[in-house]
Design an enzyme around this catalytic site. Structure first.
Site, PDB file in Angstrom:
ATOM      1  N   GLY A  50       0.840  -1.190   0.000  1.00  0.00           N
ATOM      2  CA  GLY A  50       0.000   0.000   0.000  1.00  0.00           C
ATOM      3  C   GLY A  50       0.875   1.240   0.000  1.00  0.00           C
ATOM      4  CB  CYS A  51       0.442   4.503   1.658  1.00  0.00           C
ATOM      5  SG  CYS A  51       1.369   6.005   2.013  1.00  0.00           S
ATOM      6  CG  PHE A  52       5.679   4.806  -1.507  1.00  0.00           C
ATOM      7  CD1 PHE A  52       5.211   6.028  -1.073  1.00  0.00           C
ATOM      8  CD2 PHE A  52       5.990   4.668  -2.858  1.00  0.00           C
ATOM      9  CE1 PHE A  52       5.071   7.101  -1.940  1.00  0.00           C
ATOM     10  CE2 PHE A  52       5.852   5.731  -3.744  1.00  0.00           C
ATOM     11  CZ  PHE A  52       5.388   6.954  -3.284  1.00  0.00           C
TER      12      PHE A  52
ATOM     13  CE1 TYR B  27      -3.095   7.944   3.171  1.00  0.00           C
ATOM     14  CE2 TYR B  27      -1.160   7.245   4.409  1.00  0.00           C
ATOM     15  CZ  TYR B  27      -2.115   7.006   3.432  1.00  0.00           C
ATOM     16  OH  TYR B  27      -2.089   5.838   2.731  1.00  0.00           O
TER      17      TYR B  27
END
Length: 200
Positions: free
Chosen positions: A40-42, A181
Site C-alpha cells: 500500500g502507501c509507501f 493521513y
C-alpha cells in the site's frame, strides 16, 4: 640491540597485517542485502521498516511495471513499493517478512485500507528461491491461521525505481500530516483488528 629492533619491526608488521585482515573481514561481514515489499502507501511501509534493527536504508519507489522511469503521476503497471537494505547478520529475511505481514491487510485484493487500485496491491518481490520459499510458506501459514485466502502476490524482483524526493522519509519530514493521513485512512485500526494492538 639490532636484533631487538628487527624483532620489533617484524612484530609491528605482523600486527599491522592482522589489523588490515581484521578490517577486511569486518567489511565482508557487514555486507548488506536488499528486499522489496509492496504494502500500500509507501510512506507507511517505510515508517515500519525504519524501526527495524538491522535495516540500514529504506527507499520508497515503484516496482513491478515495464515502462521506464515511472513517476507518482504516471506509474501504470507499477505498485508503490519499498526497497529495504539490511544487514543479514543482524536481521533475517524471515524477520523482515514477519514485520511486513503484520503491517498489511493480506486479505484485500483491491488495495490497502483507504487506498484502492492496482498501485496499492500487496506484493512480495523475491530475488531467489530461498526468499520465494520463505514468502510462500508464510503466506500459507497466514491463510491457514485465518482460514482466508491471502491476496498478497509473490513475484520475481524486477527493476525498482526510487520515488520523487518529497516522498522519501515523509513520515519524519511531515509527521503531523503523515499521522493524520494514516489514522484517517484506517490503517492502524485495521491492523489492530487483524493482528492485535502491537501492530504498527
Amino acid at each position: 640491540m639490532i636484533a631487538r629492533w628487527i624483532c620489533a619491526g617484524l612484530m609491528a608488521a605482523f600486527l599491522a597485517a592482522s589489523v588490515l585482515a581484521g578490517g577486511a573481514y569486518s567489511t565482508h561481514a557487514a555486507e548488506t542485502k536488499t528486499a522489496i515489499f509492496a504494502g500500500g502507501c509507501f510512506w507507511c511501509v517505510e515508517d515500519v521498516f525504519d524501526h527495524v534493527d538491522g535495516v540500514t536504508e529504506t527507499v520508497s519507489g515503484y516496482a513491478g511495471g515495464k515502462t521506464p522511469n515511472p513517476t507518482y503521476g504516471s506509474h501504470k503497471g507499477y505498485v508503490e513499493a519499498l526497497k529495504v537494505t539490511y544487514d543479514p547478520s543482524k536481521v533475517t529475511y524471515a524477520k523482515l517478512l514477519e514485520h511486513y505481514w503484520h503491517n498489511i491487510d493480506p486479505f484485500d485484493p483491491s488495495g490497502q485500507f483507504c487506498d484502492k487500485g492496482p498501485a496499492y496491491r500487496t506484493v512480495i518481490f523475491v530475488s531467489d528461491d530461498e526468499e520465494k520459499e520463505l514468502a510462500e510458506t508464510t503466506k500459507q501459514e497466514i491463510a491457514k491461521r485465518f482460514k482466508k485466502e491471502v491476496a498478497t502476490e509473490i513475484r520475481p524482483a524486477t527493476t525498482f525505481y526510487a520515488a520523487e524526493d518529497y516522498h522519501q522519509d515523509y513520515h519524519n519530514l511531515n509527521p503531523v500530516s503523515y499521522k493524520f493521513y494514516k489514522w484517517n485512512c484506517g490503517r492502524a485500526q485495521r491492523l489492530a483488528e487483524i493482528w492485535g494492538e502491537k501492530s504498527s
